[in-house]
Write a protein that holds these residues in place. Structure first.
Motif, mmCIF file in Angstrom:
data_model
loop_
_atom_site.group_PDB
_atom_site.id
_atom_site.type_symbol
_atom_site.label_atom_id
_atom_site.label_comp_id
_atom_site.label_asym_id
_atom_site.label_seq_id
_atom_site.Cartn_x
_atom_site.Cartn_y
_atom_site.Cartn_z
ATOM 1 N N UNK A 44 0.774 -1.229 0.000
ATOM 2 C CA UNK A 44 0.000 0.000 0.000
ATOM 3 C C UNK A 44 0.802 1.273 0.000
ATOM 4 N N UNK A 45 2.087 1.201 -0.304
ATOM 5 C CA UNK A 45 2.893 2.415 -0.293
ATOM 6 C C UNK A 45 4.223 2.212 -0.984
ATOM 7 N N UNK A 46 4.977 3.301 -1.085
ATOM 8 C CA UNK A 46 6.297 3.277 -1.702
ATOM 9 C C UNK A 46 7.367 3.396 -0.628
ATOM 10 N N UNK A 373 13.607 -6.929 5.071
ATOM 11 C CA UNK A 373 12.380 -7.103 4.305
ATOM 12 C C UNK A 373 11.292 -6.203 4.857
ATOM 13 N N UNK A 374 10.385 -5.779 3.990
ATOM 14 C CA UNK A 374 9.122 -5.199 4.438
ATOM 15 C C UNK A 374 8.104 -6.328 4.433
ATOM 16 N N UNK A 375 7.407 -6.509 5.560
ATOM 17 C CA UNK A 375 6.429 -7.592 5.703
ATOM 18 C C UNK A 375 5.043 -6.986 5.905
ATOM 19 N N UNK A 376 4.049 -7.615 5.288
ATOM 20 C CA UNK A 376 2.661 -7.180 5.423
ATOM 21 C C UNK A 376 1.800 -8.402 5.724
ATOM 22 N N UNK A 501 16.129 5.843 4.686
ATOM 23 C CA UNK A 501 14.955 5.304 4.012
ATOM 24 C C UNK A 501 13.914 6.406 3.799
ATOM 25 N N UNK A 502 13.051 6.201 2.824
ATOM 26 C CA UNK A 502 11.822 6.989 2.692
ATOM 27 C C UNK A 502 10.659 6.034 2.899
ATOM 28 N N UNK A 505 3.844 7.945 3.461
ATOM 29 C CA UNK A 505 3.536 9.115 4.292
ATOM 30 C C UNK A 505 2.847 8.756 5.601
ATOM 31 N N UNK A 506 1.895 7.825 5.571
ATOM 32 C CA UNK A 506 1.179 7.494 6.805
ATOM 33 C C UNK A 506 2.108 6.853 7.835
ATOM 34 N N UNK A 507 3.044 6.038 7.378
ATOM 35 C CA UNK A 507 3.971 5.399 8.310
ATOM 36 C C UNK A 507 4.995 6.397 8.841
#
Length: 514
Positions: A44-46, A373-376, A501-502, A505-507
């Motif tokens: 849900x984001x970049x 890793x990014x985990x969802x 990192x970037x 926006x919500x995070x």
């Protein structure tokens, strides 16, 4: 960017088609040379990794407030209230968690080492200039000053110091908890056996510690006294011959693997949810008991908004860790077990997965994969309350010699954001990954700590710094533990890597409001 994506595609192409994706498999070292940004659109984001911007080191010969060799970072946290921008960079207060002290399980060597949280003043000056010389002096952008008077030493429910000693099969029931406590006449007798691996703070200064012996989460007050425990459920509790057995020396029949407990824990920025991840698969999910058969592990989610010590999780999810070839010869025979996490919200987090090679391992194998890793967990199957968690039914039963996630279970999704084996970026700070010829400039074996803070940059409000620390296993030729000198045969400094990192926006806003 192109190299990273190409390598991912090649790795994925080696996998057979299945009902759901199998773990990423690395048959050769997963190395990047990208000097620029790595960007992923995911969950849900970049997310953008702008790369390595600083390194720091502490001598392995340092001693802590008790005169023991300073154990480095099995976990760490920067106090968000202390984090500030300075004229030259940033400063803050960092807390670190060593594990159970210097030990050698193969020789049944342990010390009666009291668990502790160490404190440091941290200063950080990001660097973006030309390559620095191949020298330890080039790793000076992160500076840590030990604060002995701020160290906190951990005690059990009865006020006794915890111990790093193995409890054997002995347990004691106290305040309704079944605890690992060495019996009379043994090292650490009467104290809580503690192998600390994960650290995360509540707003009131109390903190949770994830442990290897019990695969439990312990809650300590700001003074270090144990307040209670989130016990392991039936799926995690190590059972041997029908009895609870918390030893780290003999494998249980079911439950957590030896030295593979709740290695990661993190509270969401809003303070309402505690997440934890088992380092690698349970024994019942490792039918062949080979290293390659421990890739399917579990994520635990607890609601701590009203009760800081919930007995059961509100959610449990499966996640498939990367697998790799130990020798880099194409034979998949190892799992990149996870070592740390940072919660971004109640369903997204960063997860550190790594191999077991690098400076400190006394091995000649190549460094294969070290990655964030990014985990969802959105869309993953919730196993809480099912027979997978209330009992020991495998979520990954053995099939054709390996353990494969049950087709009815949808695992959490993950995607790589930071490839730590980036030789261009490491080379800028004088470092290498040449483990067969390892020296003090070779990237270490055990990276086990992460903490995330905002960049406080009005021009880039969604930017943050990710600090990653190593666990040096107390390896020094000038060691001291409980008044006894030791020589570990090599020197392995404590090190910290800093990445910019970037975040979506919500995070980023949630992190800044923490």
């Amino acid at each position: 960017m192109r190299l990273l994506r190409t390598a991912l595609l090649i790795a994925a192409a080696t996998l057979p088609i299945a009902a759901h994706a199998e773990p990423l498999a690395y048959k050769a070292p997963f190395v990047s040379t990208n000097a620029g940004d790595d960007k992923i659109d995911f969950a849900g984001g970049t997310f953008i990794n702008h790369g390595l911007v600083g390194v720091g080191r502490l001598s392995a010969d340092l001693k802590d407030a008790k005169g023991d060799s300073l154990g480095s970072f099995s976990s760490m946290a920067i106090d968000p209230r202390s984090w500030t921008k300075t004229a030259t960079g940033y400063s803050g207060r960092l807390y670190s968690l060593p594990d159970r002290g210097y030990n050698d399980p193969d020789k049944n060597l342990f010390f009666d080492y009291q668990g502790r949280v160490l404190a440091f003043d941290l200063s950080f000056t990001p660097y973006s200039g030309p390559d620095l010389p191949a020298a330890t002096s080039s790793q000076s952008q992160v500076v840590l000053k030990p604060l002995d008077d701020k160290a906190v030493f951990l005690t059990g429910l009865d006020g006794k110091p915890t111990t790093g000693a193995d409890p054997g099969s002995n347990t004691v029931t106290m305040d309704g908890y079944t605890l690992p406590i060495p019996p009379a006449g043994t090292l650490g007798a009467g104290s809580l056996s503690f192998d600390a691996e994960a650290l995360t703070y509540r707003a009131d200064g109390s903190f949770y510690v994830g442990d290897e012996y019990a695969a439990a989460l312990y809650l300590f007050g700001p003074d270090g006294k144990l307040k209670g425990m989130i016990p392991p459920g039936p799926a995690l509790t190590p059972m041997k011959g029908g009895k609870i057995n918390y030893t780290s020396l003999d494998a249980p029949d079911t439950g957590r693997r030896n030295n593979q407990g709740l290695e990661a824990a993190s509270i969401t920025p809003d303070g309402k949810t505690l997440l934890a991840v088992l380092q690698s698969a349970t024994l019942q999910d490792s039918g062949a008991k080979g290293q390659q058969n421990r890739a399917v592990t579990r994520i635990y989610v607890y609601d701590i908004s009203a009760d800081p010590l919930p007995r059961t999780p509100k959610a449990v999810y499966a996640i498939e860790l990367p697998v790799y070839s130990k020798k880099g010869d194409g034979k998949i025979d190892a799992t990149a077990a996870q070592s740390e996490m940072v919660a971004l919200d109640d369903h997204r987090f960063l997860l550190l997965a790594r191999d077991s090679t690098g400076h400190g391992c006394s091995c000649k194998a190549p460094e294969m994969v070290k990655a964030v890793l990014v985990v969802d967990t959105a869309g993953a199957t919730n196993l809480a309350g099912t027979e997978y968690e209330t009992g020991v039914k495998p979520i990954a039963p053995e099939k054709d010699g390996k353990d494969v996630l049950d087709a009815s279970i949808t695992p959490a999704k993950s995607q790589m954001l930071v490839n730590m084996l980036n030789t261009t970026q490491l080379g800028k700070f004088g470092m290498n990954i040449d483990n067969p010829k390892a020296n003090d400039l070779t990237l270490g074996e055990k990276w086990e700590a992460m903490t995330l803070v905002p960049a406080l940059d009005p021009a880039a409000p969604n930017d943050a710094f990710l600090f990653i620390g190593n666990d040096n296993d107390f390896l020094t030729t000038k060691g001291m533990m409980k008044g006894s000198a030791y020589d570990a045969g090599l020197t392995n400094d404590t090190m910290v890597l800093a990445y910019r990192l970037t975040l979506p926006e919500d995070l980023a806003k949630a992190l800044a409001a923490k």
